[in-house]
Design a protein around this motif. Structure first.
Motif, PDB file in Angstrom:
ATOM      1  N   SER A  11      23.569  22.214  45.623  1.00 19.78           N
ATOM      2  CA  SER A  11      22.510  21.330  44.861  1.00 19.78           C
ATOM      3  C   SER A  11      22.388  20.003  45.385  1.00 19.78           C
ATOM      4  N   ILE A  12      23.654  19.490  45.978  1.00 11.15           N
ATOM      5  CA  ILE A  12      23.451  18.198  46.393  1.00 11.15           C
ATOM      6  C   ILE A  12      22.566  18.085  47.606  1.00 11.15           C
ATOM      7  N   GLY A  13      22.847  19.171  48.437  1.00 12.41           N
ATOM      8  CA  GLY A  13      22.066  19.377  49.702  1.00 12.41           C
ATOM      9  C   GLY A  13      20.641  19.311  49.467  1.00 12.41           C
ATOM     10  N   LYS A  14      20.219  20.100  48.583  1.00 14.10           N
ATOM     11  CA  LYS A  14      18.762  20.270  48.112  1.00 14.10           C
ATOM     12  C   LYS A  14      18.174  19.118  47.751  1.00 14.10           C
ATOM     13  N   LYS A  15      19.100  18.324  47.024  1.00 15.64           N
ATOM     14  CA  LYS A  15      18.542  16.951  46.389  1.00 15.64           C
ATOM     15  C   LYS A  15      18.463  15.993  47.767  1.00 15.64           C
ATOM     16  N   LEU A  16      19.343  16.046  48.520  1.00 13.59           N
ATOM     17  CA  LEU A  16      19.442  15.308  49.640  1.00 13.59           C
ATOM     18  C   LEU A  16      18.166  15.416  50.491  1.00 13.59           C
ATOM     19  N   ILE A  17      17.716  16.617  50.841  1.00 13.55           N
ATOM     20  CA  ILE A  17      16.674  16.792  51.426  1.00 13.55           C
ATOM     21  C   ILE A  17      15.562  16.411  50.850  1.00 13.55           C
ATOM     22  N   MET A  18      15.381  16.522  49.362  1.00 17.59           N
ATOM     23  CA  MET A  18      14.114  16.192  48.722  1.00 17.59           C
ATOM     24  C   MET A  18      13.722  14.672  49.046  1.00 17.59           C
ATOM     25  N   SER A  19      15.160  13.937  48.787  1.00 17.20           N
ATOM     26  CA  SER A  19      15.315  12.662  48.914  1.00 17.20           C
ATOM     27  C   SER A  19      14.627  12.041  50.167  1.00 17.20           C
ATOM     28  N   LEU A  20      15.143  12.619  51.211  1.00 21.28           N
ATOM     29  CA  LEU A  20      14.842  12.180  52.444  1.00 21.28           C
ATOM     30  C   LEU A  20      13.525  12.421  52.970  1.00 21.28           C
ATOM     31  N   ILE A  74       8.503  21.211  52.970  1.00 22.06           N
ATOM     32  CA  ILE A  74       9.791  21.247  52.586  1.00 22.06           C
ATOM     33  C   ILE A  74      10.120  20.828  51.077  1.00 22.06           C
ATOM     34  N   HIS A  75       9.249  19.531  51.104  1.00 18.60           N
ATOM     35  CA  HIS A  75       9.512  18.878  49.628  1.00 18.60           C
ATOM     36  C   HIS A  75       9.204  19.535  48.872  1.00 18.60           C
ATOM     37  N   VAL A  76       7.795  20.246  48.834  1.00 17.72           N
ATOM     38  CA  VAL A  76       7.329  21.225  47.680  1.00 17.72           C
ATOM     39  C   VAL A  76       8.527  22.283  47.521  1.00 17.72           C
ATOM     40  N   ILE A  77       8.846  23.045  48.485  1.00 18.88           N
ATOM     41  CA  ILE A  77       9.484  24.164  48.289  1.00 18.88           C
ATOM     42  C   ILE A  77      10.921  23.947  47.514  1.00 18.88           C
ATOM     43  N   TYR A  78      11.367  22.578  48.218  1.00 18.01           N
ATOM     44  CA  TYR A  78      13.066  22.418  47.570  1.00 18.01           C
ATOM     45  C   TYR A  78      12.571  21.956  46.100  1.00 18.01           C
ATOM     46  N   ALA A  79      11.411  21.394  45.864  1.00 15.57           N
ATOM     47  CA  ALA A  79      11.280  20.792  44.358  1.00 15.57           C
ATOM     48  C   ALA A  79      11.211  22.272  43.738  1.00 15.57           C
ATOM     49  N   ILE A  80      10.443  23.319  44.048  1.00 16.71           N
ATOM     50  CA  ILE A  80      10.164  24.457  43.273  1.00 16.71           C
ATOM     51  C   ILE A  80      11.706  25.033  43.107  1.00 16.71           C
ATOM     52  N   VAL A  81      12.429  25.117  44.132  1.00 16.54           N
ATOM     53  CA  VAL A  81      13.806  25.930  44.178  1.00 16.54           C
ATOM     54  C   VAL A  81      14.598  25.164  43.067  1.00 16.54           C
ATOM     55  N   ILE A  82      14.656  23.820  43.076  1.00 15.20           N
ATOM     56  CA  ILE A  82      15.346  22.989  42.132  1.00 15.20           C
ATOM     57  C   ILE A  82      15.040  23.210  40.733  1.00 15.20           C
ATOM     58  N   SER A 107      10.225  11.520  34.418  1.00  6.66           N
ATOM     59  CA  SER A 107      11.524  12.508  35.229  1.00  6.66           C
ATOM     60  C   SER A 107      11.490  13.720  34.510  1.00  6.66           C
ATOM     61  N   ARG A 108      11.106  13.736  33.250  1.00  4.60           N
ATOM     62  CA  ARG A 108      10.894  15.223  32.705  1.00  4.60           C
ATOM     63  C   ARG A 108       9.742  16.098  33.112  1.00  4.60           C
ATOM     64  N   ASN A 109       8.651  15.282  33.844  1.00  2.00           N
ATOM     65  CA  ASN A 109       7.567  16.153  33.991  1.00  2.00           C
ATOM     66  C   ASN A 109       7.142  16.041  35.387  1.00  2.00           C
ATOM     67  N   MET A 110       8.156  15.902  36.469  1.00  7.27           N
ATOM     68  CA  MET A 110       7.949  15.730  37.829  1.00  7.27           C
ATOM     69  C   MET A 110       7.289  16.698  38.392  1.00  7.27           C
ATOM     70  N   GLY A 111       7.566  18.338  38.051  1.00  6.90           N
ATOM     71  CA  GLY A 111       6.996  19.159  38.447  1.00  6.90           C
ATOM     72  C   GLY A 111       5.312  19.571  38.160  1.00  6.90           C
TER      73      GLY A 111
END
Length: 256
Positions: A11-20, A74-82, A107-111
């Motif tokens: 979970s942390i790794g996915k968020k890190l990729i999203m952030s970068l 990548i950003h979109v895919i990881y956003a969907i996964v998370i 923050s509640r409606n990022m999707g």
């Protein structure tokens, strides 16, 4: 044998990729905005068309562009996964807990915000990137008298255009280019498209206000000494100035 998850699949790794990837896209927004500000020049699109050619033919920029496309995907895919993982973890809402009490609307409606931005990106690429790369824009010739700096321009036919060129003949600089500026002018006469851009920039503002600060927290850049600066940049630069300037472009062409 260790049963721990690989860092990037956690979970942390996915968020890190999203952030970068998100921070990389923020950097691109600044560069893209600076280039697009050429649209406001009263030069019949000369500066903007030069910028468009440079951005699509300068090799280092082209490499960065491919990284950009990959980052968006990548950003979109990881956003969907998370999002799906978070939803699966709490399939039934808590009866006595209102999440809105401790979290902001964006923050509640990022999707939802991300979906609006994704629709905008697809429309934007279709109207401009695709047509420019597939030779579906008009052609223009600029003639600048180097003795006095006066520039004239005229639309030219496809038969008179072979590729972007800059030559000097008898003291006159002649530039032939694909006229993406005219395509922008034409596209933004459509009120529905202008409305989509303005709405998308509002969504981008809310998305960045939360996402920019969240990205820095994820990468560990959240010390009290500089978190105030991060919040300021996230809100005023990426949440206000950049979206307003981008939204001003379609409004400028529609109302001028």
């Amino acid at each position: 044998m260790s049963k721990s998850k690989p860092v990037l699949s956690s979970s942390i790794g996915k968020k890190l990729i999203m952030s970068l990837t998100g921070l990389f896209l923020c950097t691109f927004l600044i560069v893209h905005l600076i280039g697009n500000l050429q649209l406001f020049k009263d030069d019949a699109g000369l500066a903007f068309n030069k910028y468009a050619y440079f951005m699509t033919h300068f090799t280092p920029i082209k490499v960065v562009s491919y990284l950009l496309y990959a980052s968006v995907i990548i950003h979109v895919i990881y956003a969907i996964v998370i999002s799906l993982k978070n939803k699966a973890a709490r399939p039934i809402g808590y009866a006595s807990y209102d999440g809105s009490a401790n979290s902001k609307w964006n923050s509640r409606n990022m999707g939802i915000l991300g979906t609006v931005i994704l629709v905008f990106l697809a429309t934007h690429m279709s109207n401009f990137w695709w047509k420019y790369h597939n030779d579906q824009t008009p052609y223009i010739e600029y003639r600048t008298d180097l003795s006095n700096g006066v520039t004239t321009h005229q639309e030219i036919q496809a038969s008179d255009f072979h590729d972007y060129s800059v030559v000097v003949e008898n003291g006159v600089e002649i530039v032939k280019a694909r006229d993406l500026y005219k395509q922008v002018d034409f596209a933004f006469k459509n009120v529905a498209l202008v409305a989509l851009y303005v709405i998308a920039m509002a969504a981008l503002a809310f998305h960045l206000i939360h996402g920019f600060q969240s990205a820095f927290q994820t990468v560990g850049f959240n010390h009290k000494r500089y978190i105030g600066l991060v919040q300021f940049i996230g809100v005023w630069v990426f949440g206000v100035v950049i979206p307003i300037l981008f939204a001003a472009m379609p409004l400028y062409f529609y109302f001028r």
